[in-house]
Design a protein around this motif. Structure first.
Motif, PDB file in Angstrom:
ATOM      1  N   SER A 111       0.808  -1.220   0.000  1.00  0.00           N
ATOM      2  CA  SER A 111       0.000   0.000   0.000  1.00  0.00           C
ATOM      3  C   SER A 111       0.843   1.272   0.000  1.00  0.00           C
ATOM      4  O   SER A 111       1.649   1.480  -0.895  1.00  0.00           O
ATOM      5  N   HIS A 112       0.702   2.069   1.044  1.00  0.00           N
ATOM      6  CA  HIS A 112       1.362   3.380   1.109  1.00  0.00           C
ATOM      7  C   HIS A 112       2.760   3.296   1.722  1.00  0.00           C
ATOM      8  O   HIS A 112       3.427   4.315   1.847  1.00  0.00           O
ATOM      9  N   ASP A 275      -2.523   6.350  -3.462  1.00  0.00           N
ATOM     10  CA  ASP A 275      -1.378   5.708  -2.800  1.00  0.00           C
ATOM     11  C   ASP A 275      -0.744   4.620  -3.670  1.00  0.00           C
ATOM     12  O   ASP A 275      -1.086   4.469  -4.847  1.00  0.00           O
ATOM     13  N   ASP A 277      -0.993   1.389  -4.057  1.00  0.00           N
ATOM     14  CA  ASP A 277      -1.806   0.394  -4.754  1.00  0.00           C
ATOM     15  C   ASP A 277      -3.127   0.950  -5.267  1.00  0.00           C
ATOM     16  O   ASP A 277      -3.980   0.189  -5.739  1.00  0.00           O
ATOM     17  N   ASP A 279      -5.748   2.442  -3.793  1.00  0.00           N
ATOM     18  CA  ASP A 279      -7.044   2.372  -3.118  1.00  0.00           C
ATOM     19  C   ASP A 279      -7.333   3.587  -2.235  1.00  0.00           C
ATOM     20  O   ASP A 279      -8.456   3.771  -1.784  1.00  0.00           O
ATOM     21  N   ARG A 280      -6.337   4.431  -1.984  1.00  0.00           N
ATOM     22  CA  ARG A 280      -6.576   5.615  -1.149  1.00  0.00           C
ATOM     23  C   ARG A 280      -6.753   6.857  -1.996  1.00  0.00           C
ATOM     24  O   ARG A 280      -6.320   6.906  -3.148  1.00  0.00           O
TER      25      ARG A 280
END
Ligand code: VG1
Ligand code: CO
Length: 541
Positions: A111-112, A275, A277, A279-280
């Motif tokens: 992720s982030h 982010d 991946d 998703d944010r």
């Protein structure tokens, strides 16, 4: 086809978002293999099944995918659908799993978290609904990884993932797909693309910061090619294995370049970032920051502008530490608002059961029933569709929400990489003191309720305990404490602060100023300095 013996690793416990560790940990012999085989051992129906595989393109993405494909073939999977060059954003992977009626998929991302050889890597399994696996399944995979003695793998050559089309891998077919096409088609179905195109044609300007992470190709295709936002709208649009050395984390600290671009005369109308991946999301107006909790509330109040939601919203959900702004909109709309533990999987059962249409977290996550993950670009398109319909600026839209529902002023303080013992002691002390709080005063504020959040899923009845300490005051203010489940070194303490301000005279006060008293109270009550040795948080969002 081979069978390799192996020994269990003790620490393969998947956290809130799957298994997330330093790259060096993943590179230990058999580490990834143990996790993948444990998952295959606990999944049923592999034969004849389709599996989706892809990730955010960070360092180790390609190597991990090659291993997963050779293992999937050896374990009897029939078809693997892989994004070209191993790329799939998390929401795009969720969509593909659903669209292709797959058994599930492996999504590779931390992720982030920063990437590169010295950064982090991660993997999680998402099920047939496209959402993160249930706790029952992840616990069962973990239990299996502690007893595993071997794994199945083919010893074939690496597959060329740069060309679209089908390749045979023993009994399995590997299908390399365009990572953007199906996702972009889904966005076309949800939104009034013509209205957004007209907005841009009328001179509306935006900047999207892909942070050298996975959303670059998605944003270029959708914003620049399909919607006609000018070339150069997408910055940092080329995915890099180390994200250019930055944290691909869309917040005021890590997306400072974008924040600077949105300030002052001549700044664009709208700014957004996503982010690692995809998703944010972070949403900015000119000289204006939209807190993620407010974003959820504003989108809910205006969802009727979006074709996908013209039939109305079934309900809303927010994670427990997310502000209660969404609850106020839900009350005004006469629909339920569910409060769930942190992590997207808890929204999945509600979405599957048709109980909610929109959901979100304070941590820059917003989503809907279109997939079973939070979705950064979708949130950006929601905002664009609403702005196109309402013809207001970002700031005007948020201020309208504050006037109607009052402002729920919000802040989160993160203390990162603190010693685990200290963090655990802090939480234990907080928990021990909970019973005495209700009815008493804390820093001059009357405490209404205090508990350690637990949740019973209204759909499947599963229980989740110890999800965070929350103290609610009589005036609507809240302090929430919890430890992160996604960090990779030591512990991260998160302190969430919120205060309700119905009076418009107080709406323009900066959040840090409006929450200063509460922040001091939260730090003193928990003994943060005493337990962690930290006088101030590392990140305030
Ligand atoms: C964090 C966020 C949480 C989010 C999770 C996964 O978890 O606070 O809201 O669901 O990351 O997001 P934690 O346990 O560190 O607070 V992501 O973008 O990593 O999939
Ligand atoms: Co993410």
């Amino acid at each position: 086809m081979g069978f390799q013996t192996t020994v269990p690793f003790d620490d393969q416990r998947p956290g809130t978002s799957g298994l997330r560790k330093a790259v060096s940990v993943f590179r230990q012999a058999n580490y990834l293999e143990n996790f993948i085989q444990s998952a295959f051992d606990r999944l049923t129906g592999l034969e004849g099944a389709t599996l989706v595989v892809g990730g955010d393109g960070r360092y180790y993405n390609s190597a991990a995918i090659q291993t997963i494909l050779q293992m999937a073939a050896a374990n009897g999977v029939s078809r693997a659908v892989v994004g070209r060059d191993g790329i799939l954003s998390t929401p795009a992977a969720s969509n593909l799993i659903r669209k292709r009626r797959a058994l599930g998929g492996f999504i590779l991302s931390a992720s982030h978290n920063p990437g590169g050889p010295d950064g982090d890597f991660g993997i999680k399994f998402n099920g047939a609904n496209g959402g993160p696996a249930s706790e029952v399944l992840t616990d069962s995979i973990y239990a299996r990884s502690r007893e595993i003695e071997g794994y199945r793998i083919r010893d074939g050559a690496d597959i060329n993932l740069s060309r679209l089309g089908e390749i045979g891998l023993g009994p399995m077919v590997v299908e390399v797909v365009d990572p953007v096409a199906d996702y972009a088609a889904l966005m076309d179905e949800i939104f009034d693309m013509a209205a957004i195109r007209a907005l841009f044609a009328g001179g509306f300007r935006m900047v999207f910061d892909a942070m050298h992470a996975v959303t670059g190709p998605y944003a270029r295709e959708i914003l620049e090619n399909r919607l006609g936002a000018g070339p150069g709208t997408v910055i940092n649009g080329i995915p890099l294995e180390d994200f250019g050395g930055h944290h691909p984390d869309p917040n005021l600290v890590h997306a400072a370049e974008l924040v600077a671009m949105l300030s002052g005369e001549g700044a664009p109308d709208f700014g957004a970032a996503s982010d690692g991946d995809g998703d944010r999301n972070m949403i900015l107006g000119r000289d204006f920051y939209v807190s993620p909790s407010d974003s959820l509330a504003v989108l809910a109040a205006n969802a009727h502008c979006v074709p996908h939601f013209t039939g109305g919203l079934k309900g809303l959900a927010r994670s427990m530490p997310t502000s209660q702004a969404a609850d106020r909109v839900a009350a005004a709309l006469g629909i339920p608002c569910y409060e769930t533990p942190t992590g997207w999987k808890f929204f999945g059962t509600l979405l599957d059961a048709g109980k909610i249409s929109l959901c979100g977290e304070e941590s820059f996550g917003t989503g809907s029933d279109h997939v079973r993950e939070k979705d950064g670009l979708w949130a950006v398109l929601m905002w664009l569709n609403v702005l196109a319909a309402r013809r207001l600026s970002v700031a005007e839209l948020v201020r309208e929400h504050w006037r109607t529902c009052g402002r729920t002023i919000y802040g989160r303080h993160d203390y990162e990489g603190v010693a685990t013992e200290g963090a655990n002691a802090l939480m234990a002390e907080l928990r021990a003191g909970l019973a005495a709080l209700p009815g008493s005063g804390l820093g001059g504020r009357a405490v209404a309720t205090a508990d350690d959040f637990s949740y019973t899923d209204p759909v499947d009845g599963s229980r989740s305990e110890r999800q965070g300490v929350r103290i609610s005051f009589a005036d609507g203010a809240r302090i929430v404490y919890r430890l992160s489940g996604t960090g990779t070194s030591g512990a991260t303490l998160r302190v969430y602060l919120e205060r309700y301000q119905p009076d418009p005279a107080g709406h323009e006060t900066a959040a840090t100023e409006a929450l200063a008293d509460l922040a001091t109270l939260a730090a003193e009550h928990a003994g943060i300095a005493r337990h962690t040795g930290r006088a101030t948080p590392d990140v305030v969002t």
